[in-house]
Scaffold this motif. Sequence first.
Motif, PDB file in Angstrom:
ATOM      1  N   GLN A 149     -18.385  43.427  60.088  1.00  0.00           N
ATOM      2  CA  GLN A 149     -17.942  44.282  61.183  1.00  0.00           C
ATOM      3  C   GLN A 149     -19.022  44.390  62.252  1.00  0.00           C
ATOM      4  O   GLN A 149     -20.214  44.407  61.953  1.00  0.00           O
TER       5      GLN A 149
ATOM      6  N   GLU B 204     -18.044  49.161  65.199  1.00  0.00           N
ATOM      7  CA  GLU B 204     -17.114  49.582  64.147  1.00  0.00           C
ATOM      8  C   GLU B 204     -17.845  50.285  63.013  1.00  0.00           C
ATOM      9  O   GLU B 204     -17.340  51.247  62.437  1.00  0.00           O
ATOM     10  N   ARG B 205     -19.034  49.827  62.685  1.00  0.00           N
ATOM     11  CA  ARG B 205     -19.773  50.407  61.559  1.00  0.00           C
ATOM     12  C   ARG B 205     -20.285  51.808  61.864  1.00  0.00           C
ATOM     13  O   ARG B 205     -20.431  52.619  60.950  1.00  0.00           O
TER      14      ARG B 205
ATOM     15  N   ARG C  64     -18.822  53.948  63.975  1.00  0.00           N
ATOM     16  CA  ARG C  64     -17.753  54.767  64.553  1.00  0.00           C
ATOM     17  C   ARG C  64     -17.708  56.113  63.839  1.00  0.00           C
ATOM     18  O   ARG C  64     -17.616  56.169  62.610  1.00  0.00           O
TER      19      ARG C  64
ATOM     20  N   THR D   7     -16.384  59.646  62.251  1.00  0.00           N
ATOM     21  CA  THR D   7     -15.145  60.042  61.573  1.00  0.00           C
ATOM     22  C   THR D   7     -14.941  61.547  61.587  1.00  0.00           C
ATOM     23  O   THR D   7     -13.975  62.036  60.990  1.00  0.00           O
TER      24      THR D   7
ATOM     25  N   THR E  13      -9.346  54.900  70.104  1.00  0.00           N
ATOM     26  CA  THR E  13      -9.167  54.573  68.684  1.00  0.00           C
ATOM     27  C   THR E  13      -9.954  55.522  67.799  1.00  0.00           C
ATOM     28  O   THR E  13      -9.481  55.938  66.724  1.00  0.00           O
ATOM     29  N   THR E  14     -11.146  55.890  68.213  1.00  0.00           N
ATOM     30  CA  THR E  14     -11.949  56.834  67.432  1.00  0.00           C
ATOM     31  C   THR E  14     -11.251  58.178  67.307  1.00  0.00           C
ATOM     32  O   THR E  14     -11.262  58.801  66.233  1.00  0.00           O
TER      33      THR E  14
ATOM     34  N   ARG F 145      -8.539  57.971  64.619  1.00  0.00           N
ATOM     35  CA  ARG F 145      -9.048  57.956  63.250  1.00  0.00           C
ATOM     36  C   ARG F 145      -9.625  59.305  62.850  1.00  0.00           C
ATOM     37  O   ARG F 145      -9.550  59.695  61.677  1.00  0.00           O
TER      38      ARG F 145
ATOM     39  N   ARG G 100     -18.089  50.874  73.897  1.00  0.00           N
ATOM     40  CA  ARG G 100     -18.089  49.679  73.048  1.00  0.00           C
ATOM     41  C   ARG G 100     -18.988  48.592  73.626  1.00  0.00           C
ATOM     42  O   ARG G 100     -19.710  47.910  72.886  1.00  0.00           O
TER      43      ARG G 100
ATOM     44  N   ASN H 154     -22.206  46.931  71.785  1.00  0.00           N
ATOM     45  CA  ASN H 154     -22.317  45.480  71.604  1.00  0.00           C
ATOM     46  C   ASN H 154     -23.621  44.947  72.187  1.00  0.00           C
ATOM     47  O   ASN H 154     -24.251  44.046  71.608  1.00  0.00           O
TER      48      ASN H 154
END
Length: 607
Positions: A150, A154-155, A157, A159, A200-201, A204, A351, A355
Amino acid sequence: MTTVKCPVCAIDLPSDAINDHLDKSCTLAKSPSKPRTSAIQNQIKNENGDWSFMTPASGSVSGSKTKKRKSASKSDAKKPASRVDDNDKDNDNDKNDSDSDLEIIPTQSKKKKAENTTHRQNKQKTDVPPAPIFTTKATQSTPNNLIQAQPLAERVRPTTIDGYVGQEDLMGENGILRSMILSDNIPSSIFWGPPGSGKTTLARIIAHRSNAKLKELSATNSGVAEAKQILDQAKTTLKLNGTRTILFIDEIHRYSKSQQDTFLPYMESGACVVIGATTENPSFKINNALLSRCHVYCLTKLSGEDITTMLRNALHKWRDQNAHHAHQAIEEIIDADFLRYLSSISDGDGRAALNSLEMVLRAVEIRHRSTTTKPTTKEDLLGSLKRSMVLKYDRDGDFHYDSISAFHKAVRGSCVDGALYWLARMVEAGEDALYIARRMVVIASEDVGMADCAALPLATATYQACQFIGLPECRINLAHCTVYLAEAAKSIRSYVGYNNAVDAVRNHPQYPVPIHLRNAPTQLMKSLGYGREYLYNPAYAHPVHQEYFPHDLPHDARLINREHKVHDQQLLDEWEKESVSVKSGDGQLHQQESSVQPAKCPKGLGK
């Protein structure tokens, strides 16, 4: 079970497997008890003349084709097969060729039976473990491999609500979305925002905080059939055990408006909570029926401070997950100033910033492990990151229309610098030069208008120049026309007058044309009085007064060209000299400090 000895390799085999064994060149069901003897093979080869015993005898050629394809019967299979030698060679020649085991070609059913027999024999040999295909030092589980593959974004992110960064109006202490998440009362929603803004975060975090199940789909690679299957499962789950399901659909605008109707009955019944994420304007891309059943939350670009905080948190998590990596080399390069620089070039995209951070971490680690290359410096990384910057511009998205709108307003406001800035933004991002030139033709009549009638021919010539030359050279023509239009005097008489005329036409009945203004191409029309009382203006030396409106049109609707903005350049220069600029010792006019409030525009210069 009766066994026979192979006449080729001298291996004991079951009688019903000898034929298949010979057909497969002595490779089937080899027995480990007795190794293969090359001396016996050579003897048989020499005595039979180059494996001649494997071919049918000459007398069998004249036989029927059925004899050659004859399968070995059970009675034949029970006969023991003796080793071929010189003493019984003559006795074997006296036998019928069709009865010889070596000449029988097994059928398909016989082959299957032999394979089943061999499989049973191999299954019985439990004392011999199968040899491994390959050996590894350590086999990692599949989930760990997927996690390692990943990307950093993504790692790391978050929660939890406390770990979420940005969108303070929604997720702050008094944010409405935060309150709904904490109360576990999330309705169907649409998250609209640019890439990397946290859509997206958010979904989730909602699923992690809620007791509902989360199902994720992407409209880019999932069809409506797959979404309907999840919706049906959600309805069944809610009916059986009362567990809600949240369906998160990324890029929901990729579904057509007719496909979006699939979600309506499930949202109306409450069987599933649908959360869609989109980067496009929902007013144009989302079905109106779907919008009426959703709450639309507008997410904005992340601020520089938010992205810096996000990068700092990600760097801490990376250190915890990679304790064996080159921390010292990374600490020397990635400091607070470096994180702020990454934030400045990310353009509000979290993002993209993560990156870039991951690329830097990998570059430092690779250089640190290498013994042949020199260590990475901060200047090298800054140069690489600057070259990797890409202007974000979507020629079909909102920014396409927002940019041309900003350009138009800067020209209308006579701001030359602002107009040139937005022109450069569009040209450098790859905008169509003809699209910009067409807008200039509109500006020449809408905003400049009667104040400078040379603007329209210049704008038209600019459009033709863009057609003839094209980019990149036609950027000079675009800049030429932009500066002229921005500095030209402005008049909206024709533009406003036409709009007033349209209002008069739409708000009043369609009155007939006055008879004196009608055309009379025939004698009949002339006899009816068409055009009889019309006064031909060039025939009179004095001004002619006659009615040009329908007789029944109200008087207030006839005031098409009402009062308009008058441009007085002399008065404007005096006002700018007194209120906006001050004269320094060198005799030049300089703009005052931003803290000084300019005086109001005098009467006659604007409304």
